[in-house]
Design a protein around this motif. Structure first.
Motif, PDB file in Angstrom:
ATOM      1  N   TRP B 255       4.088 -36.113  26.031  1.00  0.00           N
ATOM      2  CA  TRP B 255       3.832 -34.769  25.519  1.00  0.00           C
ATOM      3  C   TRP B 255       4.332 -34.586  24.089  1.00  0.00           C
ATOM      4  O   TRP B 255       5.484 -34.897  23.765  1.00  0.00           O
ATOM      5  CB  TRP B 255       4.516 -33.740  26.416  1.00  0.00           C
ATOM      6  CG  TRP B 255       3.689 -33.361  27.609  1.00  0.00           C
ATOM      7  CD1 TRP B 255       2.564 -33.996  28.048  1.00  0.00           C
ATOM      8  CD2 TRP B 255       3.933 -32.279  28.515  1.00  0.00           C
ATOM      9  NE1 TRP B 255       2.095 -33.372  29.174  1.00  0.00           N
ATOM     10  CE2 TRP B 255       2.899 -32.325  29.488  1.00  0.00           C
ATOM     11  CE3 TRP B 255       4.901 -31.287  28.602  1.00  0.00           C
ATOM     12  CZ2 TRP B 255       2.830 -31.395  30.524  1.00  0.00           C
ATOM     13  CZ3 TRP B 255       4.835 -30.376  29.640  1.00  0.00           C
ATOM     14  CH2 TRP B 255       3.810 -30.426  30.585  1.00  0.00           C
ATOM     15  N   LEU B 256       3.467 -34.052  23.243  1.00  0.00           N
ATOM     16  CA  LEU B 256       3.870 -33.583  21.923  1.00  0.00           C
ATOM     17  C   LEU B 256       4.033 -32.066  22.021  1.00  0.00           C
ATOM     18  O   LEU B 256       3.895 -31.497  23.102  1.00  0.00           O
ATOM     19  CB  LEU B 256       2.825 -33.985  20.879  1.00  0.00           C
ATOM     20  CG  LEU B 256       2.521 -35.485  20.831  1.00  0.00           C
ATOM     21  CD1 LEU B 256       1.504 -35.791  19.735  1.00  0.00           C
ATOM     22  CD2 LEU B 256       3.780 -36.301  20.587  1.00  0.00           C
ATOM     23  N   ILE B 258       2.379 -29.436  21.596  1.00  0.00           N
ATOM     24  CA  ILE B 258       1.375 -28.497  22.096  1.00  0.00           C
ATOM     25  C   ILE B 258       1.065 -28.695  23.577  1.00  0.00           C
ATOM     26  O   ILE B 258       0.574 -27.790  24.235  1.00  0.00           O
ATOM     27  CB  ILE B 258       0.091 -28.609  21.242  1.00  0.00           C
ATOM     28  CG1 ILE B 258      -0.846 -27.420  21.458  1.00  0.00           C
ATOM     29  CG2 ILE B 258      -0.636 -29.907  21.531  1.00  0.00           C
ATOM     30  CD1 ILE B 258      -0.338 -26.143  20.858  1.00  0.00           C
ATOM     31  N   ASN B 259       1.395 -29.856  24.133  1.00  0.00           N
ATOM     32  CA  ASN B 259       0.921 -30.170  25.485  1.00  0.00           C
ATOM     33  C   ASN B 259       1.397 -29.195  26.546  1.00  0.00           C
ATOM     34  O   ASN B 259       0.648 -28.850  27.449  1.00  0.00           O
ATOM     35  CB  ASN B 259       1.354 -31.585  25.890  1.00  0.00           C
ATOM     36  CG  ASN B 259       0.647 -32.641  25.086  1.00  0.00           C
ATOM     37  OD1 ASN B 259       0.937 -32.800  23.912  1.00  0.00           O
ATOM     38  ND2 ASN B 259      -0.289 -33.341  25.684  1.00  0.00           N
ATOM     39  N   ARG B 262      -0.723 -26.034  26.554  1.00  0.00           N
ATOM     40  CA  ARG B 262      -2.026 -26.249  27.192  1.00  0.00           C
ATOM     41  C   ARG B 262      -1.898 -26.273  28.703  1.00  0.00           C
ATOM     42  O   ARG B 262      -2.652 -25.624  29.410  1.00  0.00           O
ATOM     43  CB  ARG B 262      -2.559 -27.616  26.775  1.00  0.00           C
ATOM     44  CG  ARG B 262      -3.221 -27.682  25.473  1.00  0.00           C
ATOM     45  CD  ARG B 262      -3.853 -29.066  25.429  1.00  0.00           C
ATOM     46  NE  ARG B 262      -3.928 -29.580  24.095  1.00  0.00           N
ATOM     47  CZ  ARG B 262      -3.961 -30.884  23.820  1.00  0.00           C
ATOM     48  NH1 ARG B 262      -3.882 -31.765  24.791  1.00  0.00           N
ATOM     49  NH2 ARG B 262      -4.061 -31.293  22.594  1.00  0.00           N
ATOM     50  N   ALA B 263      -0.919 -27.059  29.171  1.00  0.00           N
ATOM     51  CA  ALA B 263      -0.800 -27.234  30.615  1.00  0.00           C
ATOM     52  C   ALA B 263      -0.433 -25.913  31.283  1.00  0.00           C
ATOM     53  O   ALA B 263      -0.945 -25.582  32.348  1.00  0.00           O
ATOM     54  CB  ALA B 263       0.241 -28.302  30.932  1.00  0.00           C
TER      55      ALA B 263
END
Lengths: 299, 435
Positions: B255-256, B258-259, B262-263
């Motif tokens: 994960w960076l 932003i992940n 999103r999730a």
């Protein structure tokens, strides 16, 4: 003295080379020189450094993250270059046949190369997302897997993913350049070989490939250089993760040099790439370009 | 972001009244410095590109007021937040460029001798507005002098789905690390797991890793700058993190920043940590109304160390010595930090930026939405990166090299045992702290 210069046959030549020489000196030799120098200093961003000799290199020698990045870079370059060459050559041979809509196909093949790297990298980022990957989604719909593939979280998968993204991007360059090379091969040679009863494999092996070698040497040299110095793809996809499994020397150099502020160390990592690049160039020079007929002699 | 003009006006009026009453109590501090802007002065300010539009609007509006009042022209440029660090360093190094910059974390400590000493101004503001939070003060101060004016911390807190927490059998998120692990286990069992970034996420990854370490009493270095990461506390933190990681949604090691957003918004995870922007992404999207209504927020649980200690992104204002107008620059910052302007700005940032001066705790933004409450404490529980050592090139380099993030990722994924991971982090950190 000026008079004799005016008489000299070489003087105009030198004069005409001057702009190129100045350009090379200012924009290539000078930055390279400064970069090399920085590698021997402890310069931090925002403060000038002292000359510390080989200390940066000694530190890197004992730094396992650096060695991991060297390994990653060599692996990345080797695997991606071989794949790009094989697939690119294959594609070039196909495009060299008489296909319907030939120009159209040749044009769209270039697309991956024309799209800005960052954009295609972001597309791949979605494709490899740990939750929203379209590949995982499709395979799950088919019922072949029951959970998303961990593309960028597992060391092996992450390396395979970034390499495949790089290959996708690099194929057009190889394919189109080799296609250009194929078109220079006179059809009469192929015809002659056919009349002598050569199979299509023999024609490829003993006519096409030897004629193509010089182009292959140039194209693959460039391809290896591009791959070895790749940065954007990694930076968008993984930033070097997971746990540095995809850190290349270029990304590590940036991470330590700019956000980390250790300009000297970052420069040292960048300079450490030079021997590898030189080796790649020399290999293609001596390994692939040795044929005498290139200099007008007989092979 | 979704604050109407009327809200803003109403809020500001309230703040003005509040600040008016609050002032005399604090006014005992340092004498008010008087700055005499140089004739014909004009200022160039370089700031990070805003994450919340209201922040930039308020900053520009305040600057305009300053121009109207003083006739000093202020030109505001912005750069993507990642480019601020190198730009500021280069400006300091070559001695030209903007007069004032908003920089991150320990940036001012990379080139302290290139910055205007703002101690009188900082002491005046501290005295007038209830004092600086210690964590943020640490970022602004070097050897007893203020080389920067701390501006804000970018709050980070747990955001979770109330219905899913309740479905897992919990009323709230437990306040201690032990209970928190139980919650995460229950969430996983219900198929609504939590997720925290273990990848190279500059913000989220570092925030999470520092909380894990500090909540268990570990620290990267001692107060002398000697590396002390290889300690039983660190190993305990690594073991705890490994247990927690097992309950996460798969893939968090990639994960960076932003992940997790999103999730979370795609209903894939029930619990994560983020800036308040994640809440607003849901709130501002009509399609996500259901999720938005279900979101709650709270602070990270407290570990064996017994109190909340967290890292969050921090920003400070610096004036470069190369400026031709140091008086005008200080006058500008003084104006921007005074209650009238600062309250507008904090309000405009809609809980994204948490004040550096304690008096602004009473800003109405913190009570305007219950989601904001944990973000209001961001500055109070903040610890500088590189705690408990001095800030400088080593602290910056260790964080930029993801030493801590990698240590946790190595341990939780089982690449190394906790003991090995701690030892390796020690080796890596020592490279920077050696001299």
């Amino acid at each position: 003295m000026f008079a004799s210069l005016g008489q000299s046959r070489n003087a105009p030549g030198l004069l005409f080379m001057l702009p190129a020489a100045v350009f090379l000196l200012c924009f290539l030799a000078y930055p390279l020189g400064v970069g090399t120098w920085l590698g021997f200093t402890d310069t931090k961003i925002g403060r000038p450094g002292q000359f510390i000799g080989l200390e940066n290199y000694e530190m890197l020698w004992t730094d396992s993250v650096f060695w991991l990045s060297v390994f990653n870079t060599v692996l990345y370059t080797a695997v991606a270059s071989v794949l790009k060459f094989a697939l690119g050559l294959w594609l070039a041979l196909l495009l060299n046949e008489n296909l319907p809509f030939k120009s159209f196909f040749r044009a769209i093949v270039l697309l991956p190369w024309v799209v800005p790297t960052v954009l295609s990298a972001i597309a791949f980022w979605w494709i490899f997302d740990s939750q929203f990957s379209v590949i995982s989604w499709a395979l799950m719909k088919f019922g072949w897997i029951d959970r998303p593939i961990n593309f960028l979280g597992d060391s092996f998968n992450a390396r395979a993913s970034v390499i495949s993204a790089n290959v996708w991007r690099g194929i057009p360059f190889v394919a189109i350049s080799l296609l250009a090379g194929l078109q220079t091969i006179s059809p009469s040679l192929q015809e002659a070989a056919s009349l002598d009863g050569a199979t299509s494999w023999q024609r490829f092996r003993f006519v096409t490939l030897p004629m193509l070698t010089p182009i292959i040497a140039v194209v693959m040299t460039f391809s290896v250089l591009f791959t070895f110095t790749d940065f954007q793809l990694i930076y968008v996809l993984t930033k070097g993760g997971p746990v540095n499994a995809t850190h290349l020397m270029a990304t590590l150099s940036f991470q330590r040099g700019i956000p980390g502020g250790q300009l000297g160390e970052g420069a040292a990592i960048a300079v450490a790439m030079v021997p590898f690049l030189l080796a790649a160039i020399l290999f293609s020079f001596f390994g692939l370009q040795r044929r005498k007929w290139q200099q007008g002699g007989a092979d | 972001m979704t604050i109407s003009r009327r809200d803003l006006l109403a809020g500001t009026a309230g703040v003005l009244a509040g600040a008016g009453f609050g002032l005399p109590a604090f006014a005992q501090g340092a004498a008010e410095p008087q700055f005499k802007p140089e004739a014909g002065a004009s200022l160039r300010v370089l700031r990070w590109a805003p994450f919340v539009k209201g922040d930039e609007d308020a900053w520009i509006a305040n600057s305009k007021k300053f121009t109207e009042k003083t006739g000093i022209d202020v030109k505001i440029d912005k750069e993507s937040w990642e480019d601020i660090r190198p730009k500021a360093a280069v400006a300091a190094n070559v001695g030209s460029g903007p007069d004032i910059m908003l920089v991150w974390f320990d940036d001012p400590h990379q080139y302290p001798d290139k910055l205007v000493d703002v101690t009188p101004l900082a002491n005046y503001l501290g005295g007038k507005y209830g004092g600086w939070y210690p964590g943020l003060e640490g970022y602004g101060k070097k050897d007893g002098k203020f080389i920067a004016l701390p501006l804000a911390s970018i709050g980070n807190a747990l955001l979770y789905r109330d219905s899913q927490i309740k479905a897992a059998g919990f009323q709230d998120v437990p306040k201690d690390t032990k209970g928190f692990l139980e919650l995460c286990k229950a969430l996983k069992a219900k198929g609504t797991p939590a997720g925290f970034a273990h990848g190279k996420a500059v913000g989220d990854g570092n925030n999470y890793a520092h909380w894990l370490l500090w909540s268990h009493g570990g620290q990267m270095v001692d107060d002398k700058g000697k590396v002390t990461i290889n300690s039983p506390e660190t190993v305990a933190a690594l073991k705890y993190a490994t247990e927690l990681y097992k309950t996460f949604i798969p893939g968090t090691e990639s994960w960076l920043d932003i992940n997790n957003n999103r999730a979370f918004l795609a209903n894939q995870i029930s619990l994560t940590a983020n800036g308040v922007s994640l809440y607003y992404s849901a709130k501002n999207d009509p399609k996500l109304a259901e999720i938005a209504a279900d979101i709650r927020s709270t602070n990270f649980p407290i570990g064996p160390v017994g109190k909340s200690v967290e890292l969050s992104q921090t920003t400070s204002s610096i004036i470069f010595k190369h400026t031709k107008f140091p008086q005008a620059a200080q006058a500008y910052l003084k104006f921007m930090y005074e209650a009238e302007q600062m309250n507008d700005w904090i309000k405009g940032s809609s809980a994204y930026c948490c004040q550096a001066l304690k008096a602004f705790e009473s800003n109405p933004i913190w009570t305007s939405d219950p989601i904001h409450a944990p973000y209001a404490k961001s500055s109070a529980m903040l610890r500088p990166n590189g705690y408990a050592g001095p800030l400088g090139p080593a602290s910056a380099a260790v964080m930029a090299d993801y030493v801590l993030v990698d240590m946790f990722a190595e341990a939780v994924t089982g690449q190394r045992t906790p003991e090995e991971a701690a030892k390796r982090a020690e080796q890596r950190a020592t490279r920077y702290y050696r001299g």
